[in-house]
Design an enzyme around this catalytic site. Structure first.
Site, PDB file in Angstrom:
ATOM      1  N   GLY A  83      -7.037   1.265   5.129  1.00  0.00           N
ATOM      2  CA  GLY A  83      -8.313   0.776   4.694  1.00  0.00           C
ATOM      3  C   GLY A  83      -9.077   1.937   4.240  1.00  0.00           C
ATOM      4  N   GLY A  85      -8.750   3.376   0.959  1.00  0.00           N
ATOM      5  CA  GLY A  85      -9.259   3.022  -0.715  1.00  0.00           C
ATOM      6  C   GLY A  85     -10.559   1.643   0.139  1.00  0.00           C
ATOM      7  CE1 TYR A 116     -10.690  -0.807  -7.388  1.00  0.00           C
ATOM      8  CE2 TYR A 116      -8.759  -1.512  -8.817  1.00  0.00           C
ATOM      9  CZ  TYR A 116      -9.152  -0.279  -7.884  1.00  0.00           C
ATOM     10  OH  TYR A 116      -8.709   0.616  -8.025  1.00  0.00           O
TER      11      TYR A 116
END
Length: 135
Positions: A83, A85, A116
């Site tokens: 978690g 990032g 992303y």
């Protein structure tokens, strides 16, 4: 595991060590001074620490109006999938939103696009504008 987040420049040697974990420096051979100079000009950054150890980093490079780029999203391999990032990227996005940015660009490391995309980033179409040159 307790992770502390800060928005100040990390120690240059700690950042260099974290940067080395990516394999990116094999091609460029940046020194600690090179990298520290680069990150010193950041618009905003988030550092993640476990104790005194830098385990994650991300930064925004921007003109403060509309050109915004997220760079150097690095999580130490031993701390990925925890978690860190997500927290760093969320803080970077929130800073851009707070400052009225309308567009955030980034370059994804190979195999990381899915991460992303969870945050709303989309790949540019093959026929989209944009070029790059490696020196």
């Amino acid at each position: 595991m307790v992770i502390r987040y800060e928005n100040q420049l990390p120690n240059k040697y700690a950042f260099h060590d974290l940067f080395e974990t990516t394999g990116w420096n094999v091609k460029y051979a940046f020194t600690p001074d090179d990298l520290f100079k680069a990150i010193s000009h950041s618009y905003f950054m988030v550092c993640a620490y476990e104790g005194e150890n830098l385990v994650g980093y991300g930064r925004v490079i921007s003109d403060g109006v509309y050109q915004t780029f997220i760079g150097d999203m690095i999580i130490h391999p031993d701390f990925q999938q925890k978690g860190i990032g997500s927290r760093i990227l969320t803080e970077l996005i929130e800073k851009c939103q707070k400052d009225g940015m309308k567009w955030i660009q980034l370059t994804s490391a190979k195999g990381k696009m899915g991460f992303y995309q969870k945050f709303g980033f989309e790949a540019r179409p093959d026929d989209a504008a944009g070029m790059q040159k490696y020196l």
